[in-house]
Enzyme design. Structure first.
Site, PDB file in Angstrom:
ATOM      1  N   HIS A 160      90.064 -74.373  23.145  1.00  0.00           N
ATOM      2  CA  HIS A 160      90.588 -73.024  22.902  1.00  0.00           C
ATOM      3  C   HIS A 160      89.445 -72.014  22.757  1.00  0.00           C
ATOM      4  CE1 HIS A 160      94.345 -70.747  21.822  1.00  0.00           C
ATOM      5  NE2 HIS A 160      93.399 -69.842  21.956  1.00  0.00           N
TER       6      HIS A 160
ATOM      7  N   ARG B 224      88.808 -77.267  11.836  1.00  0.00           N
ATOM      8  CA  ARG B 224      88.435 -76.837  13.180  1.00  0.00           C
ATOM      9  C   ARG B 224      87.502 -75.643  13.009  1.00  0.00           C
ATOM     10  NH1 ARG B 224      93.894 -75.962  16.455  1.00  0.00           N
ATOM     11  NH2 ARG B 224      94.543 -75.073  14.459  1.00  0.00           N
TER      12      ARG B 224
ATOM     13  N   GLU C  95      96.997 -75.215  27.588  1.00  0.00           N
ATOM     14  CA  GLU C  95      97.156 -74.051  26.716  1.00  0.00           C
ATOM     15  C   GLU C  95      95.812 -73.349  26.561  1.00  0.00           C
ATOM     16  OE1 GLU C  95      98.543 -75.662  22.970  1.00  0.00           O
ATOM     17  OE2 GLU C  95      96.511 -76.227  22.334  1.00  0.00           O
TER      18      GLU C  95
ATOM     19  N   ASP D  59      90.740 -71.411  17.397  1.00  0.00           N
ATOM     20  CA  ASP D  59      91.186 -70.509  18.470  1.00  0.00           C
ATOM     21  C   ASP D  59      90.396 -69.197  18.454  1.00  0.00           C
ATOM     22  OD1 ASP D  59      93.194 -72.484  18.643  1.00  0.00           O
ATOM     23  OD2 ASP D  59      94.520 -71.339  17.337  1.00  0.00           O
TER      24      ASP D  59
END
Length: 317
Positions: free
Chosen positions: A265, A298, A201, A19
């Protein structure tokens, strides 16, 4: 700076940071924040160049609470400079209930966000007449301005069972309070938004050539994770969902040939020469053991991108 077509190893800009959010301040410094795998703190990096952020000092500016709200699942921080002050928007669960996810705000009034004091401003506040916002699982708040007004976009779940994560938008009254009631901006309509979970999202906003582009992430956080996009003319009313056009297909998705899985994201920035850069996270392995949400691999990656003749951004590995 990596060029398009580089190998996967070169694409991993900052490892194990999800993110990602990069902000270039008026003084020329770049700031980086992101979700850490432990979900227990908020970090900040600063450098004079994008490349410098990779090895820059990483400072912990806030830690989760041991009890109560803001005590678990510290996710998706974003750094914004508003009205001469620094704000960090992030999502957090309760120490006793990690899925009680709500949006929270930190503020730093000092000039230097590294050395300044960060104070807790509590939950993001909805408009007085709004009886719906932030009553359920809510996260991934971002802030943007258009035509002299400031807006907040976030994801919130609705329904029963596994629930559906939608994107909502509202005008802001202050950096910590909304002025208008929520407006539904996007819901998972297409099959590629419904894999594993029905999810929209991680919104991010980009202005270009009189248009507003809003990218978002869809489906679960494993290999199905991908990026969709909405767009509209910046002279139209952003609170009218009819003005937003939604792409029928993802604008960025897993690429097995490149070995990049679950891209999403994202945030937007530019390099030192002013070229647009997509900042996003992705995985380098297709097979994930256990729950993808608790797999730490990630990684933050960078992608220079260009524009179609009509002005639309083109994201390509």
């Amino acid at each position: 700076m990596q060029e398009q077509g580089c190998s996967i190893d070169e694409r991993v800009w900052i490892s194990r940071r999800a993110d990602p959010y990069v902000y270039r301040h008026g003084d020329g410094n770049y700031y980086f924040t992101a979700t850490v795998p432990e979900y227990d703190r908020i970090i900040l990096r600063r450098a004079e160049s994008l490349e410098g952020l990779k090895e820059a000092e990483e400072k912990v500016i806030w830690k989760k609470h041991e009890r109560g709200p803001m005590g678990n699942h510290i996710w998706a921080p974003e750094l914004h400079y508003l009205d001469g002050e620094w704000y960090l928007y992030f999502a957090a669960g309760d120490a006793e209930d990690k899925w009680h996810i709500r949006p929270y705000v930190l503020r730093c009034r000092q000039k230097d966000p590294f050395m300044g004091h960060w104070e807790e401003m509590g939950m993001m506040q909805c408009a007085q007449e709004d009886e719906f916002s932030f009553r359920s699982f809510s996260l991934d708040g971002t802030v943007f301005e258009n035509q002299g007004k400031r807006y907040y976009v976030w994801a919130e779940k609705t329904g029963v069972g596994k629930m559906i994560s939608n994107l909502y938008i509202a005008q802001m009254e202050t950096p910590v309070r909304l002025k208008t009631a929520q407006v539904l901006l996007s819901t998972p309509d297409y099959p590629w938004e419904r894999r594993g979970f029905w999810v929209n999202e991680g919104p991010a906003v980009l202005h270009h050539a009189g248009k507003i582009y809003l990218t978002y992430s869809a489906s679960d956080t494993g290999v199905n994770y991908c990026m969709g996009m909405l767009s509209m003319d910046e002279n139209q009313d952003v609170l009218d969902p009819a003005n937003w056009k939604k792409c029928r297909n993802p604008v960025l998705a897993s690429d097995e040939e490149k070995g990049i899985y679950g891209p999403g994201h994202n945030s937007f920035t530019e390099d030192e020469e002013g070229r647009p850069i997509l900042v996003f996270h992705a995985r380098t392995e297709k097979e994930i053991k256990g729950d993808p949400l608790y797999n730490p691999n990630r990684h933050t990656m960078l992608m220079p991108f260009g524009w179609k003749e009509g002005g639309e951004p083109v994201f390509k590995f």
